[in-house]
Design an enzyme around this catalytic site. Structure first.
Site, PDB file in Angstrom:
ATOM      1  N   CYS A 384      64.142  72.724  67.491  1.00 49.78           N
ATOM      2  CA  CYS A 384      62.752  73.077  67.775  1.00 49.78           C
ATOM      3  C   CYS A 384      62.294  72.419  69.081  1.00 49.78           C
ATOM      4  O   CYS A 384      62.690  72.860  70.143  1.00 49.78           O
ATOM      5  CB  CYS A 384      61.869  72.749  66.581  1.00 49.78           C
ATOM      6  SG  CYS A 384      60.450  73.846  66.493  1.00 49.78           S
ATOM      7  N   HIS A 511      64.305  75.563  62.345  1.00 51.60           N
ATOM      8  CA  HIS A 511      64.710  74.317  61.684  1.00 51.60           C
ATOM      9  C   HIS A 511      65.845  74.590  60.689  1.00 51.60           C
ATOM     10  O   HIS A 511      65.573  74.857  59.515  1.00 51.60           O
ATOM     11  CB  HIS A 511      63.525  73.725  60.912  1.00 51.60           C
ATOM     12  CG  HIS A 511      62.435  73.216  61.797  1.00 51.60           C
ATOM     13  ND1 HIS A 511      62.329  71.900  62.154  1.00 51.60           N
ATOM     14  CD2 HIS A 511      61.407  73.854  62.380  1.00 51.60           C
ATOM     15  CE1 HIS A 511      61.276  71.743  62.935  1.00 51.60           C
ATOM     16  NE2 HIS A 511      60.693  72.912  63.086  1.00 51.60           N
ATOM     17  N   GLU A 513      67.661  72.565  59.286  1.00 56.67           N
ATOM     18  CA  GLU A 513      67.729  71.495  58.270  1.00 56.67           C
ATOM     19  C   GLU A 513      67.018  71.863  56.963  1.00 56.67           C
ATOM     20  O   GLU A 513      67.329  71.317  55.922  1.00 56.67           O
ATOM     21  CB  GLU A 513      67.172  70.181  58.833  1.00 56.67           C
ATOM     22  CG  GLU A 513      65.665  70.118  59.064  1.00 56.67           C
ATOM     23  CD  GLU A 513      65.225  70.645  60.429  1.00 56.67           C
ATOM     24  OE1 GLU A 513      65.967  71.439  61.031  1.00 56.67           O
ATOM     25  OE2 GLU A 513      64.118  70.277  60.877  1.00 56.67           O
TER      26      GLU A 513
HETATM   27  N1  GLN Z   1      55.695  71.139  69.515  1.00 55.69           N
HETATM   28  C1  GLN Z   1      56.559  72.254  69.601  1.00 55.69           C
HETATM   29  C2  GLN Z   1      55.828  73.553  69.282  1.00 55.69           C
HETATM   30  O1  GLN Z   1      54.804  73.553  68.676  1.00 55.69           O
HETATM   31  C3  GLN Z   1      57.764  72.095  68.702  1.00 55.69           C
HETATM   32  C4  GLN Z   1      57.444  71.965  67.240  1.00 55.69           C
HETATM   33  C5  GLN Z   1      58.572  71.432  66.416  1.00 55.69           C
HETATM   34  O2  GLN Z   1      59.475  70.755  66.923  1.00 55.69           O
HETATM   35  N2  GLN Z   1      58.536  71.653  65.116  1.00 55.69           N
HETATM   36  O3  GLN Z   1      56.282  74.619  69.647  1.00 55.69           O
END
Ligand code: GLN
Length: 545
Positions: A384, A511, A513
């Site tokens: 992410c 994600h 995970e």
């Molecule tokens: N802050 C970033 C976004 O909002 C990544 C978010 C995250 O890593 N879950 O796109």
């Protein structure tokens, strides 16, 4: 009324006793006996969901397929059971009040005074039975967050009392988790806190059927008898839960203590089969007898609290077991990663993960870590925000766009390689404005990631972010070697990036995970750990030559 049986798990004496793990372990044992089982967590806080909570408060926010932002215990449930959870599996006081207040505004209470009893308690009872009434489950285990005696938990405890009464004996039972502390000065285990906690529960009209006693030392038989007598439970219903070296041992320990047997007895169900834990034991065996080890650096800004990256750490355990490798984690605070200490902190790592996150703090360190992994051929997984940092790093250091950034970090950057999509730009409300839950992704033919996913063409992964890869930079980045190898077909959004001339360099906007389980270790983590091992073996054989 459905035939579903309800098991309530309450906690006493102190928080952090591991109710979630006990609930998940019991669920595992019941599932392994053939019962269709699910778990639900009721959280007594007023946030509508944990999405707006800082990870320092309650650890990681777990995301389900249907896009619910939930308590991290749901992660344990999925990892143990390999069964998907949803919004219905996590309910907070905020959500309960929100729906009661919405009903009141719609006039659904027909002029009545709306009160905690019966309106809030009815809403809780409705939510508890939602899963049972779906007809999909034989057993619903409901974990009540907090500790009995807390002001916040009272409506939940009252709802449980009413439900037990309505369901009738042997359709609903209560497991109370308590602490049996060891006083080293006296050299003794103490039962008094448990007695008091059971008494507090009784004051609310609930009699515990089973006690699970957390302890650092073996509880001798005579103490179990004392607990049984004073707490009004059967001797076999006093279950010891001793500290374990891994949470994955807990189902086995609970089986040895007979937790599942006494639960079946209390629910009036036959106990003529043994749980089939073959697969679980195979996993444990591989986890405990690794043939190799690797050291992975986890670069994040919430590293002080291990729970912040719970699912990533557990995914690495699953992937380690799959590869018969012990995965040592070195948590590295991104804010403490400077030009000066970079090499010292990263050069002995076999793999680098740059973690998810929000906001500006610590991103320089994350970009440095990406660059180091890229330039030194260290296997890299960007998750992410970690993927976004990899795109920024490549744009800055390879394409030469020195100002490249995410508009999350710098709204006026001249090269917004990561930015908001047009339709998101007018949204100001922080709760519920993210791309959440399961989205499909097509994997490019001949890509590295396609191999990692065992040659499947389309995958579904869970998201939780606002910002996206900016399509305007796709062509120049690809030309420079950073391939967009996973795309969401409907929106065209880039979900995966990878480097061709690198041993293993993958960034994912989602994600992975959240989907790794004991039964199904996630292919990306399995591939990453394998790549880390391969690189390590190459390095050691090169240094021997
Ligand atoms: N802050 C970033 C976004 O909002 C990544 C978010 C995250 O890593 N879950 O796109």
């Amino acid at each position: 009324m459905s035939d579903t049986k309800y098991i309530f798990v309450t906690g006493g004496v102190t928080s952090s006793l591991g109710k979630g793990i006990i609930a998940a372990s019991l669920a595992k044992l019941l599932q392994a006996r053939g019962y269709k089982t699910t778990i639900q967590k009721l959280d007594p806080y007023i946030n509508v969901d944990p999405g707006t909570l800082n990870p320092y408060e309650h650890g990681e926010c777990y995301v389900t397929d249907d896009g619910a932002e939930t308590d991290l215990d749901l992660g344990h449930y999925e990892r143990f059971l390999n069964v998907r959870t949803s919004q219905a599996n996590n309910v907070t006081t905020g959500r309960i009040y929100q729906s009661v207040i919405e009903k009141e505004r719609r006039g659904e209470f027909l002029g009545k005074t709306v009160q905690v009893v019966p309106h809030i308690t009815n809403e809780i009872k409705y939510r508890v039975q939602l899963l049972g009434n779906s007809g999909e489950y034989d057993m619903v285990i409901t974990e009540i967050g907090g500790t009995v005696g807390d002001i916040e938990s009272l409506p939940y405890i009252e709802a449980v009392r009413q439900l037990l009464w309505e369901l009738g004996e042997s359709n609903g039972i209560v497991i109370h988790l308590t602490l049996v502390p060891y006083l080293s000065a006296a050299g003794e285990l103490k039962t008094k806190p448990t007695q008091h906690s059971v008494k507090t529960l009784m004051e609310s009209g609930i009699k515990a059927d089973i006690l699970v006693c957390r302890t650092e030392h073996e509880i001798p038989d005579e103490l179990k008898e004392k607990l049984a007598l004073f707490c009004n439970v059967k001797r076999e219903a006093v279950i010891q839960s001793i500290d374990a070296s891994t949470i994955y041992d807990v189902p086995i320990l609970m089986q040895e203590e007979g937790l599942d047997t006494v639960v079946l007895q209390k629910l009036g169900l036959p106990n003529n089969t043994e749980p089939d834990l073959t697969q679980w034991n195979e996993f444990l065996n591989r986890h405990k007898n690794p043939k190799h080890e690797v050291t992975i650096g986890l670069i994040g800004k919430y590293v002080e609290l291990q729970d912040s990256y719970k699912s990533i750490l557990e995914s690495l355990i699953h992937a380690g077991a799959a590869n018969e490798v012990r995965v040592n984690i070195r948590s590295i605070h991104s804010e403490h990663l400077s030009e000066k200490n970079l090499v010292k902190k990263l050069n002995l790592l076999d793999g680098v993960i740059v973690a998810p996150g929000f906001g500006k703090r610590g991103i320089i360190g994350k970009i440095r870590a990406v660059q180091y992994a890229r330039e030194n051929g260290i296997p890299f997984l960007g998750i992410c925000l970690g993927m976004q940092m990899a795109v920024i790093e490549y744009a800055r250091n390879v394409l030469g766009l020195k100002d490249a950034n995410s508009t999350e970090m710098d709204a006026s950057t001249s090269d917004p390689v990561i930015s908001l999509m047009e339709e998101q730009k007018n949204v100001i409300n922080k709760g519920g404005t993210m791309r959440l839950g399961a989205w499909d992704c097509e994997l490019a033919e001949n890509s590295i990631v396609r191999k990692v996913y065992n040659d499947v063409r389309s995958i579904s992964e869970r998201h939780r972010h606002r910002y996206e890869f900016n399509d305007a930079y796709k062509a120049p980045l690809e030309e420079a070697g950073l391939k967009a190898s996973g795309i969401n077909k409907e929106t065209g959004l880039v979900e995966i990036i990878e480097l061709e001339d690198h041993p293993w360099f993958i960034g994912v906007q989602y994600h992975p995970e959240y989907k790794s389980t004991v039964a199904n270790p996630h292919p990306l983590f399995v591939g990453f750990v394998k790549a880390a091992l391969v690189q390590k073996l190459k390095r050691t054989s090169a240094s021997l030559a």
